[in-house]
Design an enzyme around this catalytic site. Structure first.
Site, PDB file in Angstrom:
ATOM      1  N   ARG A  55       0.819  -1.215   0.000  1.00  0.00           N
ATOM      2  CA  ARG A  55       0.000   0.000   0.000  1.00  0.00           C
ATOM      3  C   ARG A  55       0.854   1.267   0.000  1.00  0.00           C
ATOM      4  O   ARG A  55       0.428   2.320  -0.473  1.00  0.00           O
ATOM      5  CB  ARG A  55      -0.880  -0.014   1.245  1.00  0.00           C
ATOM      6  CG  ARG A  55      -2.296   0.410   0.993  1.00  0.00           C
ATOM      7  CD  ARG A  55      -3.022   0.571   2.313  1.00  0.00           C
ATOM      8  NE  ARG A  55      -3.556  -0.663   2.834  1.00  0.00           N
ATOM      9  CZ  ARG A  55      -3.443  -1.056   4.112  1.00  0.00           C
ATOM     10  NH1 ARG A  55      -2.778  -0.326   4.984  1.00  0.00           N
ATOM     11  NH2 ARG A  55      -3.995  -2.167   4.507  1.00  0.00           N
ATOM     12  N   TYR A 108     -15.564  21.919  -9.611  1.00  0.00           N
ATOM     13  CA  TYR A 108     -15.907  20.621 -10.215  1.00  0.00           C
ATOM     14  C   TYR A 108     -17.079  19.994  -9.466  1.00  0.00           C
ATOM     15  O   TYR A 108     -17.118  20.027  -8.237  1.00  0.00           O
ATOM     16  CB  TYR A 108     -14.668  19.723 -10.135  1.00  0.00           C
ATOM     17  CG  TYR A 108     -14.851  18.332 -10.654  1.00  0.00           C
ATOM     18  CD1 TYR A 108     -15.220  18.099 -11.972  1.00  0.00           C
ATOM     19  CD2 TYR A 108     -14.628  17.236  -9.827  1.00  0.00           C
ATOM     20  CE1 TYR A 108     -15.368  16.811 -12.445  1.00  0.00           C
ATOM     21  CE2 TYR A 108     -14.770  15.942 -10.300  1.00  0.00           C
ATOM     22  CZ  TYR A 108     -15.150  15.735 -11.613  1.00  0.00           C
ATOM     23  OH  TYR A 108     -15.301  14.460 -12.071  1.00  0.00           O
ATOM     24  N   ASP A 180      -6.877  23.192  -7.372  1.00  0.00           N
ATOM     25  CA  ASP A 180      -7.061  22.121  -8.359  1.00  0.00           C
ATOM     26  C   ASP A 180      -6.436  22.590  -9.673  1.00  0.00           C
ATOM     27  O   ASP A 180      -6.935  23.514 -10.317  1.00  0.00           O
ATOM     28  CB  ASP A 180      -8.558  21.840  -8.529  1.00  0.00           C
ATOM     29  CG  ASP A 180      -8.843  20.658  -9.462  1.00  0.00           C
ATOM     30  OD1 ASP A 180      -8.039  20.403 -10.382  1.00  0.00           O
ATOM     31  OD2 ASP A 180      -9.883  20.005  -9.279  1.00  0.00           O
ATOM     32  N   LYS A 205      -6.792  13.294 -16.718  1.00  0.00           N
ATOM     33  CA  LYS A 205      -7.002  14.239 -17.824  1.00  0.00           C
ATOM     34  C   LYS A 205      -5.731  14.332 -18.683  1.00  0.00           C
ATOM     35  O   LYS A 205      -5.324  13.364 -19.266  1.00  0.00           O
ATOM     36  CB  LYS A 205      -7.435  15.592 -17.270  1.00  0.00           C
ATOM     37  CG  LYS A 205      -8.625  15.500 -16.295  1.00  0.00           C
ATOM     38  CD  LYS A 205      -9.912  15.137 -16.980  1.00  0.00           C
ATOM     39  CE  LYS A 205     -11.045  14.746 -16.037  1.00  0.00           C
ATOM     40  NZ  LYS A 205     -11.312  15.616 -14.909  1.00  0.00           N
TER      41      LYS A 205
HETATM   42  C1  LIG Z   1     -12.070  15.348 -13.689  1.00  0.00           C
HETATM   43  C2  LIG Z   1     -11.745  16.341 -12.656  1.00  0.00           C
HETATM   44  C3  LIG Z   1     -11.566  15.949 -11.334  1.00  0.00           C
HETATM   45  C4  LIG Z   1     -11.778  14.539 -10.866  1.00  0.00           C
HETATM   46  O1  LIG Z   1     -10.837  13.686 -11.377  1.00  0.00           O
HETATM   47  P1  LIG Z   1     -11.097  12.100 -11.550  1.00  0.00           P
HETATM   48  O2  LIG Z   1      -9.744  11.594 -11.878  1.00  0.00           O
HETATM   49  O3  LIG Z   1     -12.091  11.937 -12.647  1.00  0.00           O
HETATM   50  O4  LIG Z   1     -11.617  11.611 -10.240  1.00  0.00           O
HETATM   51  C5  LIG Z   1     -11.217  16.931 -10.421  1.00  0.00           C
HETATM   52  N1  LIG Z   1     -11.067  18.215 -10.790  1.00  0.00           N
HETATM   53  C6  LIG Z   1     -11.235  18.620 -12.051  1.00  0.00           C
HETATM   54  C7  LIG Z   1     -11.045  20.055 -12.387  1.00  0.00           C
HETATM   55  C8  LIG Z   1     -11.584  17.697 -13.026  1.00  0.00           C
HETATM   56  O5  LIG Z   1     -11.794  18.120 -14.265  1.00  0.00           O
END
Ligand SMILES: *Cc1c(COP(=O)(O)O)cnc(C)c1O
Length: 385
Positions: A55, A108, A180, A205
């Site tokens: 882990r 988000y 973020d 992403k």
């Molecule tokens: C997609 C996204 C997330 C979440 O990410 P996942 O990997 O899909 O859990 C968080 N913040 C933003 C800005 C996003 O576009």
């Protein structure tokens, strides 16, 4: 190694450690074996990136952690099983029952759901603030406010926040700041240089870039904050798999060239849309016509291929028909992969948004030939006469 482009290629690699292999191989384990009980106790004591059980991460996970920390110019990175779990861990680390958090109204949607459902359950209160707020943020800070959360640009609606200004005010009030950076990526936006304490990202992403894994990351400069984040992460154990770390690390190597193409095609298509009679407004941070363009220009090094536009048409049936008519653009969630995507959204649940009652048509411009993408958009637009 100072240039981000060079780091993207070299960070997290040490071929000598792996029999000369270019990419750190996939190491999988739950159990780690020891020669002696003394060795076991010694490894347990080292704590930080636990070397006593799977882990805590294998060399594949560690390679990806090192690469992410290098990209952000910081010491520490934690990788998690999704972007949202990175956000959850970072929020739960710094919040206790009775606390208050400031989150931009443009956040988000799953971050918002976590605040509304889970934080609320623990008696943690959220204030959603105007993403373009400036000095007035100070008036929203209460004695129990612990965190200022930032997300720039905004989800679907692309407001750009004045991050240096807001972070400066947060520091004066002893708030921890979390940002973020999924959209900017370390290539286009360097949050730590702007004073941010903790950065969260969805690796799903742009960094992975191939629409086939879910992963998140937390990066942090200060050891004290890292220790607290790692303790929460260890408790919730939302780990990423070594296979996914391998894939993400491989995807990361080409991030800069992919972004360049996403950016060029995205801007060209945004400009093309601006001249279409069916289009009311194109919302793209790098278009000089966009309200937040000056702040984007000041703080970012570039843009990817993700933006929104608003049609004059607002009838649900016609919008659905338009979305269904694309042949090359896929109809699906997410962005940052090699393929183009389209999705209509309404964000009328928000208080502070430019187009509360309109459909935002969000595009992700992938790596296809731009003429083919324009032809697909043209034929789709022709359905809304
Ligand atoms: C997609 C996204 C997330 C979440 O990410 P996942 O990997 O899909 O859990 C968080 N913040 C933003 C800005 C996003 O576009």
């Amino acid at each position: 190694m100072t240039s981000i482009r060079t780091k993207l290629v070299h960070a997290g690699r040490d071929a000598k450690k792996f029999l000369g292999m270019v990419n750190p191989p996939i190491f999988k384990t739950s159990t780690v074996l020891f020669e002696t009980i003394e060795e076991f106790h010694e490894k347990e004591k080292q704590g930080i990136a636990m070397k006593s059980y799977g882990r805590g991460g294998t060399p594949t996970v560690e390679a990806f952690r090192q690469a992410l920390a290098a990209l952000d110019n910081v010491e520490y990175a934690i990788v998690t099983g999704s972007g949202i779990s990175a956000i959850v861990v970072s929020l739960l680390t710094f919040l206790s029952p009775g606390d208050h958090i400031l989150i931009p109204d443009c956040t988000y949607r799953c971050t918002r759901r976590f605040a509304d459902q889970e934080l609320k359950k623990y008696g943690i209160e959220t204030t959603y603030y105007h993403p373009r707020i400036r000095e007035e943020i100070a008036t929203l800070i209460k004695p129990n406010t612990k965190l200022l959360y930032l997300e720039s640009p905004g989800y679907v609606s692309y407001e750009i926040q004045d991050v240096p200004l807001l972070v400066g005010i947060a520091k004066k009030h002893n708030l921890i700041t979390i940002l973020d950076n999924s959209w900017g990526t370390p290539v286009f936006f360097q949050p730590f240089a702007k004073g941010v304490d903790v950065v969260v990202q969805s690796i799903s992403k742009y960094i992975n870039g191939h629409s086939d894994i879910l992963m998140g990351a937390i990066t942090v400069a200060r050891e004290e904050l890292y220790q607290r984040l790692n303790a929460t992460f260890s408790s919730y154990a939302c780990v990423a798999s070594p296979e996914d770390c391998y894939d993400a690390l491989r995807g990361m190597r080409t991030l800069a060239v992919r972004l360049k193409q996403h950016e060029a095609s995205g801007l060209q298509i945004a400009q093309w849309l601006e001249n279409r009679p069916e289009v009311k407004k194109v919302i793209h941070p790098a278009l000089p016509s966009y309200i937040d363009y000056p702040i984007w220009k000041r703080d970012f090094e570039g843009t990817g291929g993700t933006f929104s536009f608003i049609l004059h048409e607002n009838d649900e049936r016609k919008i659905n028909n338009f979305a269904n008519s694309f042949k090359l653009f896929g109809l699906g969630l997410s962005w940052g992969g090699y393929d183009s995507l389209v999705m209509p959204y309404r964000v009328s649940n928000r208080t502070y948004v430019d187009y509360k009652d309109d459909y935002y048509i969000r595009l992700h411009i992938g790596l296809e030939d731009i003429e083919d993408l324009l032809a697909d958009l043209e034929q789709a637009l022709s359905t809304i006469k």
